[in-house]
Every structure is written in structure tokens, then in C-alpha cells.
Design a protein around this motif. Structure first.
Motif, mmCIF file in Angstrom:
data_model
loop_
_atom_site.group_PDB
_atom_site.id
_atom_site.type_symbol
_atom_site.label_atom_id
_atom_site.label_comp_id
_atom_site.label_asym_id
_atom_site.label_seq_id
_atom_site.Cartn_x
_atom_site.Cartn_y
_atom_site.Cartn_z
ATOM 1 N N TYR A 32 -11.204 21.181 -2.938
ATOM 2 C CA TYR A 32 -12.376 22.027 -2.707
ATOM 3 C C TYR A 32 -13.115 21.597 -1.439
ATOM 4 C CZ TYR A 32 -16.772 24.451 -3.827
ATOM 5 O OH TYR A 32 -17.891 25.242 -3.802
ATOM 6 N N ALA A 33 -13.222 20.288 -1.238
ATOM 7 C CA ALA A 33 -13.872 19.782 -0.030
ATOM 8 C C ALA A 33 -13.122 20.232 1.223
ATOM 9 C CB ALA A 33 -13.960 18.254 -0.075
ATOM 10 N N GLN A 34 -11.793 20.222 1.160
ATOM 11 C CA GLN A 34 -10.990 20.691 2.290
ATOM 12 C C GLN A 34 -11.199 22.178 2.538
ATOM 13 O OE1 GLN A 34 -6.973 19.587 1.312
ATOM 14 N NE2 GLN A 34 -7.299 17.411 1.705
ATOM 15 N N GLU A 35 -11.260 22.945 1.445
ATOM 16 C CA GLU A 35 -11.473 24.390 1.586
ATOM 17 C C GLU A 35 -12.860 24.675 2.156
ATOM 18 O OE1 GLU A 35 -10.585 28.391 1.538
ATOM 19 O OE2 GLU A 35 -9.248 26.672 1.217
ATOM 20 N N LEU A 36 -13.867 23.929 1.700
ATOM 21 C CA LEU A 36 -15.217 24.102 2.247
ATOM 22 C C LEU A 36 -15.237 23.825 3.745
ATOM 23 C CD1 LEU A 36 -17.418 22.386 -0.500
ATOM 24 C CD2 LEU A 36 -17.299 24.837 0.005
ATOM 25 N N GLY A 37 -14.490 22.796 4.159
ATOM 26 C CA GLY A 37 -14.437 22.451 5.570
ATOM 27 C C GLY A 37 -13.926 23.590 6.439
ATOM 28 N N LYS A 38 -13.024 24.391 5.894
ATOM 29 C CA LYS A 38 -12.490 25.534 6.644
ATOM 30 C C LYS A 38 -13.574 26.574 6.928
ATOM 31 C CE LYS A 38 -7.928 25.077 4.473
ATOM 32 N NZ LYS A 38 -6.942 25.748 3.579
ATOM 33 N N TRP A 39 -14.613 26.558 6.099
ATOM 34 C CA TRP A 39 -15.709 27.518 6.247
ATOM 35 C C TRP A 39 -16.936 26.879 6.908
ATOM 36 C CZ3 TRP A 39 -15.279 32.642 4.380
ATOM 37 C CH2 TRP A 39 -14.126 32.909 3.643
ATOM 38 N N GLY A 40 -16.776 25.680 7.405
ATOM 39 C CA GLY A 40 -17.891 25.003 8.063
ATOM 40 C C GLY A 40 -18.896 24.410 7.102
ATOM 41 N N LEU A 41 -18.469 24.149 5.857
ATOM 42 C CA LEU A 41 -19.356 23.574 4.862
ATOM 43 C C LEU A 41 -18.883 22.174 4.492
ATOM 44 C CD1 LEU A 41 -19.673 26.652 2.463
ATOM 45 C CD2 LEU A 41 -21.294 25.950 4.228
ATOM 46 N N ALA A 42 -19.806 21.362 3.994
ATOM 47 C CA ALA A 42 -19.477 20.011 3.542
ATOM 48 C C ALA A 42 -19.860 19.865 2.082
ATOM 49 C CB ALA A 42 -20.207 18.960 4.379
ATOM 50 N N PHE A 43 -18.997 19.201 1.329
ATOM 51 C CA PHE A 43 -19.241 19.021 -0.107
ATOM 52 C C PHE A 43 -20.563 18.297 -0.337
ATOM 53 C CE2 PHE A 43 -18.667 17.237 -4.327
ATOM 54 C CZ PHE A 43 -18.032 18.268 -5.000
ATOM 55 N N ALA A 44 -20.885 17.326 0.505
ATOM 56 C CA ALA A 44 -22.098 16.531 0.316
ATOM 57 C C ALA A 44 -23.367 17.358 0.498
ATOM 58 C CB ALA A 44 -22.109 15.359 1.291
ATOM 59 N N ASP A 45 -23.276 18.493 1.192
ATOM 60 C CA ASP A 45 -24.463 19.315 1.446
ATOM 61 C C ASP A 45 -24.873 20.162 0.255
ATOM 62 O OD1 ASP A 45 -24.473 18.346 4.011
ATOM 63 O OD2 ASP A 45 -23.329 20.026 4.830
ATOM 64 N N LEU A 46 -23.956 20.335 -0.713
ATOM 65 C CA LEU A 46 -24.194 21.315 -1.767
ATOM 66 C C LEU A 46 -25.375 20.963 -2.660
ATOM 67 C CD1 LEU A 46 -20.588 22.335 -2.828
ATOM 68 C CD2 LEU A 46 -22.090 23.305 -1.091
ATOM 69 N N VAL A 47 -25.624 19.679 -2.864
ATOM 70 C CA VAL A 47 -26.770 19.278 -3.688
ATOM 71 C C VAL A 47 -28.072 19.730 -3.034
ATOM 72 C CG1 VAL A 47 -28.047 17.346 -4.664
ATOM 73 C CG2 VAL A 47 -25.553 17.312 -4.662
ATOM 74 N N GLU A 48 -28.158 19.571 -1.722
ATOM 75 C CA GLU A 48 -29.374 19.936 -1.003
ATOM 76 C C GLU A 48 -29.605 21.439 -0.992
ATOM 77 O OE1 GLU A 48 -29.397 18.299 2.869
ATOM 78 O OE2 GLU A 48 -29.023 16.241 2.220
ATOM 79 N N VAL A 49 -28.525 22.233 -0.903
ATOM 80 C CA VAL A 49 -28.694 23.680 -0.754
ATOM 81 C C VAL A 49 -28.724 24.412 -2.095
ATOM 82 C CG1 VAL A 49 -27.578 23.633 1.498
ATOM 83 C CG2 VAL A 49 -26.207 24.140 -0.525
ATOM 84 N N SER A 50 -28.461 23.711 -3.191
ATOM 85 C CA SER A 50 -28.485 24.356 -4.506
ATOM 86 C C SER A 50 -29.903 24.809 -4.837
ATOM 87 C CB SER A 50 -27.992 23.386 -5.579
ATOM 88 O OG SER A 50 -28.015 23.994 -6.847
ATOM 89 N N PRO A 51 -30.092 26.074 -5.218
ATOM 90 C CA PRO A 51 -31.441 26.590 -5.516
ATOM 91 C C PRO A 51 -32.102 25.807 -6.644
ATOM 92 C CG PRO A 51 -29.847 28.376 -5.357
ATOM 93 C CD PRO A 51 -29.060 27.108 -5.373
ATOM 94 N N LYS A 52 -33.365 25.498 -6.458
ATOM 95 C CA LYS A 52 -34.095 24.734 -7.459
ATOM 96 C C LYS A 52 -34.632 25.620 -8.590
ATOM 97 C CE LYS A 52 -33.622 20.948 -5.105
ATOM 98 N NZ LYS A 52 -32.793 21.514 -4.006
ATOM 99 N N HIS A 53 -34.863 26.902 -8.289
ATOM 100 C CA HIS A 53 -35.439 27.810 -9.277
ATOM 101 C C HIS A 53 -34.343 28.674 -9.899
ATOM 102 C CE1 HIS A 53 -39.468 26.673 -8.078
ATOM 103 N NE2 HIS A 53 -39.143 26.899 -6.814
ATOM 104 N N ARG A 54 -34.485 28.895 -11.196
ATOM 105 C CA ARG A 54 -33.455 29.633 -11.939
ATOM 106 C C ARG A 54 -33.273 31.050 -11.405
ATOM 107 N NH1 ARG A 54 -33.363 30.745 -18.498
ATOM 108 N NH2 ARG A 54 -31.500 32.071 -18.491
ATOM 109 N N ASP A 55 -34.351 31.749 -11.110
ATOM 110 C CA ASP A 55 -34.247 33.121 -10.625
ATOM 111 C C ASP A 55 -33.469 33.186 -9.319
ATOM 112 O OD1 ASP A 55 -35.634 33.982 -12.803
ATOM 113 O OD2 ASP A 55 -37.545 34.271 -11.770
ATOM 114 N N SER A 56 -33.771 32.257 -8.421
ATOM 115 C CA SER A 56 -33.059 32.230 -7.141
ATOM 116 C C SER A 56 -31.583 31.948 -7.350
ATOM 117 C CB SER A 56 -33.668 31.164 -6.222
ATOM 118 O OG SER A 56 -35.007 31.451 -5.936
ATOM 119 N N ARG A 57 -31.290 31.017 -8.253
ATOM 120 C CA ARG A 57 -29.895 30.669 -8.532
ATOM 121 C C ARG A 57 -29.143 31.862 -9.121
ATOM 122 N NH1 ARG A 57 -30.931 26.543 -11.042
ATOM 123 N NH2 ARG A 57 -30.760 27.212 -13.213
#
Length: 237
Positions: free
Chosen positions: A134-159
């Protein structure tokens, strides 16, 4: 709904002999791929007994599959194939142990017993392999696995809003082809399709795309789906 599920309705696969045989024939490449991965070597039909075992497991998966549980069929079949092959190798090693002389019995018993630990640890190894892939696949899209915690929505409605958008993006053939061709989310097209404001989609772009990748490749990420995606019926459609 994935395209293959539209072509293969479960009520017919499980009850109509001709439909089932056609589905089994088309699924042979999938069965071979999963069995080869589980055996850590290429397998060939008519040569390797592991494929016969895997095919039996796939047939059992058809018999026992319940679409209402919200688990993708190929993910369910993958688990059953791997479990049956674990049992197959365990039985093979048990038979080998019976033919050994006294000096080799201790080694054989240790090998058979070690399969218990292997069976307990196999899911952890599969999870680790999924994370790497999954980390390799994310890299193909310019994403990093480690970033996902930071970008995960904090509010249920947003999520829930972003999860709904991710499902539509991944399951809409045209939208997902656009995303793959551009390497990014087609924001305007997705906004029109979902009715969600482009600014909302843009703020959640990384999370939205990361989840869409999981959904679009749902049969490859069995364990990660359980952690990231809610079960069927838990979010608004």
C-alpha cells in the motif's frame, strides 16, 4: 458495485450449475495467483497439487459466501485458499514424519509443531506485506503512508463526507480512469458527481485519494480495509 459482480450475480453462481462452471473457469488465474503467492513459487495446473487444493477452497468460498456481510468475495476466497494450503502443508509434513527413521523424528516433530506458530503469525505477515504494498502504491500517487494520520479528518461528519466521495471516485469507472490518467483526483468532475463543494474535496484530497485507492483495490488490501473503511451501512450513501 464492482463490474465483475454485475456480470456474476451471486444468486445464479450459487444455484445455477452452468453459471458456476463459467465463473470457476474465469477465476482460474486468480486462484493460481493466490496459491502461488501462498506457496512462494510458481504453480502450474495439472502439475502441482496445491492448485487442486486451492480450487477446492475457492469452490467452498462460493458455497459459504454471504454478500450481506459486506466482505468482498475475492478477499474472502483469498483467505480460504491460504488457510487450506496451510492445512495441506501441515498434513504433508505429518505424513513425512511417519516415514522418517528414529534419528530424524525429533526434527520432524519440531517442524510439524512449528506450523502452529506459522499459522498464528501468517496474518501478521500478510498485514505487514499489505502495508508495504500500500505504501508503494501511495507513492505512485505522490502520497506517503506516514502522512495519513495527519490528514485523517478529526470530525465524524467530515470523515463520512470524504468516505462517500472516495467510494464514488473508486467505483465510478470514468472518474477512476481520469484519476489514473492524471495521477490526481478530478476535483470538478467529482464535485459534480457527489454534490460536495470542491473546497471540501480539496481540503481532504490526500485522505480521499488514499481511501479511494483502498476501495479500488479492495481485493488486495483485505486487512487494511477493516481498519480504514467502515462496515456496510455505517456511513450515509
Amino acid at each position: 458495485m464492482p463490474e465483475w459482480e454485475e456480470r456474476w450475480p451471486w444468486d445464479r453462481i450459487q444455484t445455477d450449475k452452468d453459471t458456476r462452471e463459467a465463473f470457476l473457469h474465469e477465476s482460474q488465474p486468480f486462484v493460481r495467483q493466490v496459491a502461488s503467492q501462498a506457496s512462494h513459487r510458481p504453480l502450474e495446473w495439472g502439475r502441482d497439487e496445491e492448485l487442486s487444493e486451492a480450487f477446492v477452497a475457492f469452490n467452498e468460498a462460493i458455497d459459504n459466501f454471504d454478500p450481506e456481510r459486506g466482505v468482498p468475495f475475492l478477499a474472502y476466497a483469498r483467505v480460504l485458499i491460504k488457510r487450506r494450503l496451510i492445512d495441506y502443508y501441515r498434513k504433508q509434513r505429518s505424513r513425512e514424519a511417519l516415514s522418517l527413521d528414529q534419528a530424524e523424528v525429533g526434527v520432524a516433530v519440531e517442524a510439524v509443531l512449528s506450523l502452529h506458530d506459522f499459522q498464528e503469525g501468517v496474518q501478521n505477515r500478510e498485514r505487514a506485506a499489505e502495508i508495504r504494498e500500500y505504501a508503494q502504491e501511495l507513492g505512485k500517487w505522490g502520497l506517503a503512508f506516514a502522512d495519513l494520520v495527519e490528514v485523517s479528518p478529526k470530525h465524524r461528519d467530515s470523515r463520512e463526507t470524504l468516505l462517500r466521495a472516495a467510494r464514488i471516485l473508486a467505483q465510478d469507472k470514468d472518474l477512476w480512469q481520469q484519476a489514473g490518467a492524471k495521477g490526481k483526483v478530478p476535483m470538478q468532475a467529482l464535485a459534480q458527481r457527489t454534490g460536495i463543494h470542491p473546497k471540501v474535496l480539496e481540503r481532504g484530497r490526500k485522505y480521499l485519494l488514499a481511501v479511494a485507492i483502498l476501495i479500488a483495490n479492495q481485493h488486495d488490501y483485505i486487512y487494511l480495509r477493516e481498519y480504514v473503511l467502515p462496515r456496510k451501512g455505517e456511513i450515509k450513501q
